[in-house]
Enzyme design. Structure first.
Site, short mmCIF file in Angstrom:
data_model
loop_
_atom_site.label_atom_id
_atom_site.label_comp_id
_atom_site.label_asym_id
_atom_site.label_seq_id
_atom_site.Cartn_x
_atom_site.Cartn_y
_atom_site.Cartn_z
N HIS A 105 88.56 -23.24 20.19
CA HIS A 105 87.86 -21.95 20.34
C HIS A 105 88.55 -20.89 19.51
O HIS A 105 89.77 -20.69 19.61
CB HIS A 105 87.82 -21.56 21.83
CG HIS A 105 86.87 -22.42 22.61
ND1 HIS A 105 87.11 -22.81 23.90
CD2 HIS A 105 85.67 -22.95 22.25
CE1 HIS A 105 86.09 -23.56 24.32
NE2 HIS A 105 85.21 -23.66 23.33
N GLU A 140 91.13 -18.24 20.77
CA GLU A 140 92.24 -18.72 21.60
C GLU A 140 93.46 -19.02 20.72
O GLU A 140 93.95 -20.13 20.64
CB GLU A 140 91.77 -19.93 22.41
CG GLU A 140 90.61 -19.51 23.33
CD GLU A 140 89.96 -20.65 24.11
OE1 GLU A 140 90.52 -21.76 24.13
OE2 GLU A 140 88.89 -20.40 24.69
N HIS A 154 93.90 -24.92 25.18
CA HIS A 154 92.97 -23.79 25.16
C HIS A 154 93.71 -22.61 25.79
O HIS A 154 94.84 -22.74 26.26
CB HIS A 154 91.72 -24.10 25.98
CG HIS A 154 90.75 -25.01 25.31
ND1 HIS A 154 89.52 -24.59 24.85
CD2 HIS A 154 90.82 -26.33 25.01
CE1 HIS A 154 88.89 -25.61 24.29
NE2 HIS A 154 89.65 -26.69 24.37
N GLU A 173 94.86 -24.81 29.94
CA GLU A 173 94.49 -23.41 29.72
C GLU A 173 95.80 -22.64 29.78
O GLU A 173 96.38 -22.47 30.86
CB GLU A 173 93.52 -22.92 30.79
CG GLU A 173 92.18 -23.64 30.80
CD GLU A 173 91.24 -23.20 29.68
OE1 GLU A 173 91.59 -22.28 28.92
OE2 GLU A 173 90.15 -23.77 29.57
O1 0X9 Z 1 84.88 -23.83 28.86
C1 0X9 Z 1 85.72 -24.43 28.17
O2 0X9 Z 1 85.42 -25.03 27.15
C2 0X9 Z 1 87.19 -24.41 28.61
N1 0X9 Z 1 87.58 -23.09 29.00
S1 0X9 Z 1 87.72 -21.93 27.86
O3 0X9 Z 1 87.96 -20.67 28.53
N2 0X9 Z 1 89.01 -22.26 26.99
O4 0X9 Z 1 86.57 -21.94 27.06
C3 0X9 Z 1 87.38 -25.31 29.79
C4 0X9 Z 1 86.94 -26.69 29.58
C5 0X9 Z 1 87.14 -27.47 30.82
N3 0X9 Z 1 86.18 -28.45 30.90
C6 0X9 Z 1 85.15 -28.42 31.80
N4 0X9 Z 1 85.09 -27.55 32.74
N5 0X9 Z 1 84.28 -29.35 31.61
ZN ZN Z 2 88.78 -22.74 25.02
#
Ligand code: 0X9
Ligand code: ZN
Length: 413
Positions: free
Chosen positions: A156, A159, A285, A355
């Protein structure tokens, strides 16, 4: 979605500065005559960001309308429009690495340590940047025969802390190997360590391209309807498009036209599939201070009880070092097409998403400042070494006799 929702609120609240950036994205570099603090204040009042001061001049950046205001003071000496490539992180965040700086660091690490570090590209982004990849191991040419582990960052765009982690990990491993740190020497002799710090180079560059952070998330595909970007962490091809992702090109979680439609995710797929020795994957992330493991596309837990135990045991152990909260990805929110559902679901690789710091939007969110880099790294060095130590057989963590041993155990080969 919770975090994305919060992020949207945040952007909304601060809409004036972002609106300004989007109305007139071009920035100008200006050299302006100013001999004392009164003259400098006059220039500052035009709204330009003063970056440098000397006895006779100030130098700074501003929009076209700010340039016009400076011209009216009659003090403008020179000005020129900044091309996107010339821009960088703001001075207060100069410790972060843009693409060129990252390339330079990786290049010098490989050039100065050709016996243990190799720099490659695993593919190209939409805008034709190389997706950079380091291999670290002794006996490099034969290191494919060793157990492998991969660390990646920068899926991302905004990030940026996640890009610094694999870079610092690489620098740490090389430095400690040269210092004859026994644990690191042992790891480099027995493991092949892969680092892909910036999976989405176009997005990361775009995020810093105007001199103000853009809070950009996706890659930089120009979709057919004119909207930009696919969310790379919704584009992987395991249970793709089954929830928590969007078909709208305008969405920040746009899944793309098809699984692996993006060159960046395709590069990861090709690399991981070709590299048959990889047993553990960690994708960095930001932010929230979490350790996440599959599944993310559904609330059910991993049905293979041993694989589930490996993930939970490792997550809980790592949490003791970094203080993050270990949980199943979908406990955060259901989202399909992420890296780790694919790497575990399709490849059987033990997979984690961290994270990183900070914990919340109120402690800095995506832009917590450069001090967070060291804080996050220091918390996560132990977890990273721990994962490396188990790359020979992550299921070894289930054998209670071995759990008692630390990283320096003779059992950890
Ligand atoms: O939403 C995402 O891609 C991730 N969080 S972020 O804030 N870095 O964008 C988390 C991904 C975790 N995976 C799932 N929840 N499937
Ligand atoms: Zn992310």
């Amino acid at each position: 979605m919770f975090k994305l929702f919060i992020a949207a609120l945040f952007i909304f609240n601060f809409s004036t500065s972002f609106a300004k950036a989007s109305e007139d994205p071009d920035l100008y570099w200006m050299k302006v005559k100013a001999k004392d603090k009164f003259a400098r204040s006059l220039i500052a009042n035009t709204g330009i960001a003063i970056e440098h001061v000397n006895d006779n001049y100030v130098m700074g950046m501003g929009t076209k309308s700010e340039l016009d205001a400076v011209k009216k003071t009659g003090r403008l000496e020179t000005s020129f429009k900044l091309s996107e490539q010339m821009l960088d992180f703001p001075a207060k965040d100069e410790k972060f690495h843009n693409y060129t700086e990252l390339l330079a660091e990786l290049n010098s690490l490989a050039a100065n340590n050709p016996d243990i570090v190799a720099l490659n590209s695993i593919g190209q982004s939409h805008e034709n940047r190389q997706i950079l990849h380091l291999t670290i191991s002794t006996d490099l040419a034969q290191s494919d025969l060793k157990p492998g582990i991969v660390f990646m960052g920068g899926h991302h765009a905004r990030e940026h802390v996640s890009i610094e982690m694999p870079l610092m990990l690489a620098q740490y491993l090389v430095r400690e190997y040269r210092n004859q740190n026994a644990e690191v020497v042992n790891l480099l002799e027995s493991r092949q360590i892969h680092l892909i710090p910036m999976v989405n180079p176009d997005g990361a560059e775009h995020d810093i391209s105007s001199g103000r952070y853009k809070t950009w998330r996706k890659n930089r595909r120009l979709n057919a309807d004119g909207n930009y970007g696919v969310d790379l962490n919704r584009n992987y091809g395991f249970m793709w498009g089954t929830g928590g992702s969007s078909k709208s090109t305008r969405s920040d979680v746009y899944m793309g036209k098809a699984p692996f439609s993006e060159p960046e995710t395709m590069a990861i797929k090709n690399f991981v599939e070709a590299q048959t020795n990889i047993s553990i994957l960690l994708s960095f992330h930001t932010f929230s201070e979490l350790i996440l493991y599959p599944w993310g596309h559904k609330y059910d837990s991993i049905s293979d009880s041993r694989a589930l135990s490996v993930h939970t045991t490792m997550a809980n152990r790592m949490a003791q070092w970094n203080g993050y909260k270990p949980q199943q990805s979908s406990d955060l929110y259901v989202a399909s097409g992420d890296t780790t559902d694919w790497s575990f679901g399709s490849q059987g690789i033990i997979s984690f998403t961290f994270e990183l710091d900070p914990k919340s939007m109120w402690s800095g969110g995506f832009y917590p400042g450069q001090n967070t880099i060291d804080i996050a790294f220091n918390k996560n060095i132990k977890p990273a070494l721990y994962l490396m130590s188990y790359a020979d057989n992550p299921y070894r963590v289930l054998e209670s006799t071995h759990q008692a041993y630390g990283l320096n155990s003779p059992l950890v080969k």
